[in-house]
Design a protein around this motif. Sequence first.
Motif, PDB file in Angstrom:
ATOM      1  N   ASN A  36     -35.487  15.963  -5.872  1.00 60.92           N
ATOM      2  CA  ASN A  36     -34.439  15.859  -6.895  1.00 60.92           C
ATOM      3  C   ASN A  36     -33.454  14.740  -6.603  1.00 60.92           C
ATOM      4  O   ASN A  36     -33.118  13.958  -7.495  1.00 60.92           O
ATOM      5  CB  ASN A  36     -33.710  17.192  -7.041  1.00 60.92           C
ATOM      6  N   VAL A  37     -32.987  14.627  -5.368  1.00 57.22           N
ATOM      7  CA  VAL A  37     -32.010  13.582  -5.065  1.00 57.22           C
ATOM      8  C   VAL A  37     -32.654  12.195  -5.094  1.00 57.22           C
ATOM      9  O   VAL A  37     -31.996  11.200  -5.409  1.00 57.22           O
ATOM     10  CB  VAL A  37     -31.294  13.842  -3.716  1.00 57.22           C
ATOM     11  N   GLY A  46     -33.412   4.589 -18.008  1.00 61.23           N
ATOM     12  CA  GLY A  46     -33.678   3.234 -17.539  1.00 61.23           C
ATOM     13  C   GLY A  46     -33.838   3.163 -16.035  1.00 61.23           C
ATOM     14  O   GLY A  46     -33.834   4.182 -15.351  1.00 61.23           O
ATOM     15  N   PRO A  47     -33.992   1.947 -15.528  1.00 61.02           N
ATOM     16  CA  PRO A  47     -34.203   1.769 -14.084  1.00 61.02           C
ATOM     17  C   PRO A  47     -33.050   2.350 -13.275  1.00 61.02           C
ATOM     18  O   PRO A  47     -31.893   2.252 -13.669  1.00 61.02           O
ATOM     19  CB  PRO A  47     -34.276   0.255 -13.913  1.00 61.02           C
ATOM     20  N   ASP A  48     -33.390   2.947 -12.173  1.00 59.24           N
ATOM     21  CA  ASP A  48     -32.389   3.599 -11.327  1.00 59.24           C
ATOM     22  C   ASP A  48     -32.461   2.988  -9.933  1.00 59.24           C
ATOM     23  O   ASP A  48     -33.543   2.925  -9.352  1.00 59.24           O
ATOM     24  CB  ASP A  48     -32.674   5.096 -11.282  1.00 59.24           C
ATOM     25  N   PRO A  49     -31.354   2.516  -9.403  1.00 62.38           N
ATOM     26  CA  PRO A  49     -31.390   1.907  -8.072  1.00 62.38           C
ATOM     27  C   PRO A  49     -31.656   2.912  -6.962  1.00 62.38           C
ATOM     28  O   PRO A  49     -31.931   2.549  -5.833  1.00 62.38           O
ATOM     29  CB  PRO A  49     -29.987   1.303  -7.918  1.00 62.38           C
ATOM     30  N   GLY A  50     -31.587   4.193  -7.281  1.00 59.69           N
ATOM     31  CA  GLY A  50     -31.844   5.207  -6.260  1.00 59.69           C
ATOM     32  C   GLY A  50     -30.591   5.615  -5.523  1.00 59.69           C
ATOM     33  O   GLY A  50     -29.549   4.965  -5.603  1.00 59.69           O
ATOM     34  N   PRO A  51     -30.692   6.709  -4.787  1.00 59.89           N
ATOM     35  CA  PRO A  51     -29.526   7.218  -4.065  1.00 59.89           C
ATOM     36  C   PRO A  51     -29.226   6.373  -2.835  1.00 59.89           C
ATOM     37  O   PRO A  51     -30.109   5.699  -2.287  1.00 59.89           O
ATOM     38  CB  PRO A  51     -29.965   8.627  -3.667  1.00 59.89           C
ATOM     39  N   ALA A  52     -27.989   6.443  -2.395  1.00 56.90           N
ATOM     40  CA  ALA A  52     -27.611   5.789  -1.147  1.00 56.90           C
ATOM     41  C   ALA A  52     -28.191   6.574   0.023  1.00 56.90           C
ATOM     42  O   ALA A  52     -28.370   7.794  -0.072  1.00 56.90           O
ATOM     43  CB  ALA A  52     -26.087   5.731  -1.033  1.00 56.90           C
ATOM     44  N   PRO A  53     -28.492   5.898   1.127  1.00 53.36           N
ATOM     45  CA  PRO A  53     -29.004   6.612   2.301  1.00 53.36           C
ATOM     46  C   PRO A  53     -28.130   7.790   2.717  1.00 53.36           C
ATOM     47  O   PRO A  53     -28.646   8.835   3.130  1.00 53.36           O
ATOM     48  CB  PRO A  53     -29.055   5.522   3.380  1.00 53.36           C
ATOM     49  N   CYS A 168     -33.586  17.216 -18.110  1.00 53.07           N
ATOM     50  CA  CYS A 168     -33.515  17.388 -16.656  1.00 53.07           C
ATOM     51  C   CYS A 168     -34.861  17.055 -16.037  1.00 53.07           C
ATOM     52  O   CYS A 168     -35.913  17.398 -16.592  1.00 53.07           O
ATOM     53  CB  CYS A 168     -33.131  18.838 -16.330  1.00 53.07           C
ATOM     54  N   ARG A 169     -34.841  16.415 -14.863  1.00 54.70           N
ATOM     55  CA  ARG A 169     -36.079  16.081 -14.146  1.00 54.70           C
ATOM     56  C   ARG A 169     -36.216  16.898 -12.865  1.00 54.70           C
ATOM     57  O   ARG A 169     -37.130  16.687 -12.086  1.00 54.70           O
ATOM     58  CB  ARG A 169     -36.081  14.596 -13.782  1.00 54.70           C
ATOM     59  N   ASN A 170     -35.301  17.814 -12.622  1.00 53.50           N
ATOM     60  CA  ASN A 170     -35.319  18.547 -11.354  1.00 53.50           C
ATOM     61  C   ASN A 170     -36.563  19.403 -11.210  1.00 53.50           C
ATOM     62  O   ASN A 170     -37.107  19.917 -12.184  1.00 53.50           O
ATOM     63  CB  ASN A 170     -34.076  19.439 -11.227  1.00 53.50           C
ATOM     64  N   VAL A 171     -36.961  19.573  -9.947  1.00 52.01           N
ATOM     65  CA  VAL A 171     -38.050  20.486  -9.609  1.00 52.01           C
ATOM     66  C   VAL A 171     -37.443  21.648  -8.833  1.00 52.01           C
ATOM     67  O   VAL A 171     -36.325  21.561  -8.321  1.00 52.01           O
ATOM     68  CB  VAL A 171     -39.143  19.775  -8.780  1.00 52.01           C
TER      69      VAL A 171
END
Length: 201
Positions: A36-37, A46-53, A168-171
């Motif tokens: 999920n994170v 749209g494009p997602d840069p992703g979560p921070a470390p 929602c895209r959560n699993v």
Amino acid sequence: MRYIRPVSPPLDPPEADWSTRHSVLSTARRTAALVNVLSGGPPGTGPDPGPAPDAVAEVLRAHGEIDPVDLTTRDVDGMRAAADLLREVFAADHADAAAHALNRLLGAHTGALRLTSHQGSTPWHPHLDRGDDAPWPEWFLASSCMALAVLVWDRQRPPGRVCASGACRNVFIRQGSGPERRYCSRRCATRERVAAHRRRG
């Protein structure tokens, strides 16, 4: 899964705590939280840069990993790729599909089953990554495959599912024998109920 435990003295508190934090179900829940994170925002954004470390490290800590949890942007990118692969297991609508997806992942991305105690720093436990110093993405995919595979074996059904809410895209991990759960949270279930009521009205 039900294990036959030998009669032995009870575990001391640190080992008992470790066992609880790293059970099959706990590992599977960690997998869902990481998927999920790592998966980004709602569908169609749209494009997602992703979560921070740091955000990914916080999820790992919340699920029992002990500091230092030092993740780089490259680690997170690799873990995002692993999360995309694992999403197919959560999307499976029956045990056969989940098992086939897991078999593909196990065949392509994991090493031989082995036991490790991380040089005596933990109780003995199984790993499918290729070594104790395996990169974060390899460890995440291998440990997740193992936990999800055990759940399919034990329950003979998919280990989890994707939230039924279109927003929602959560699993989430399926559990228990009650009514089939369709949403990742009460919030999503309520939102969908309200939307359905408005469509009828």
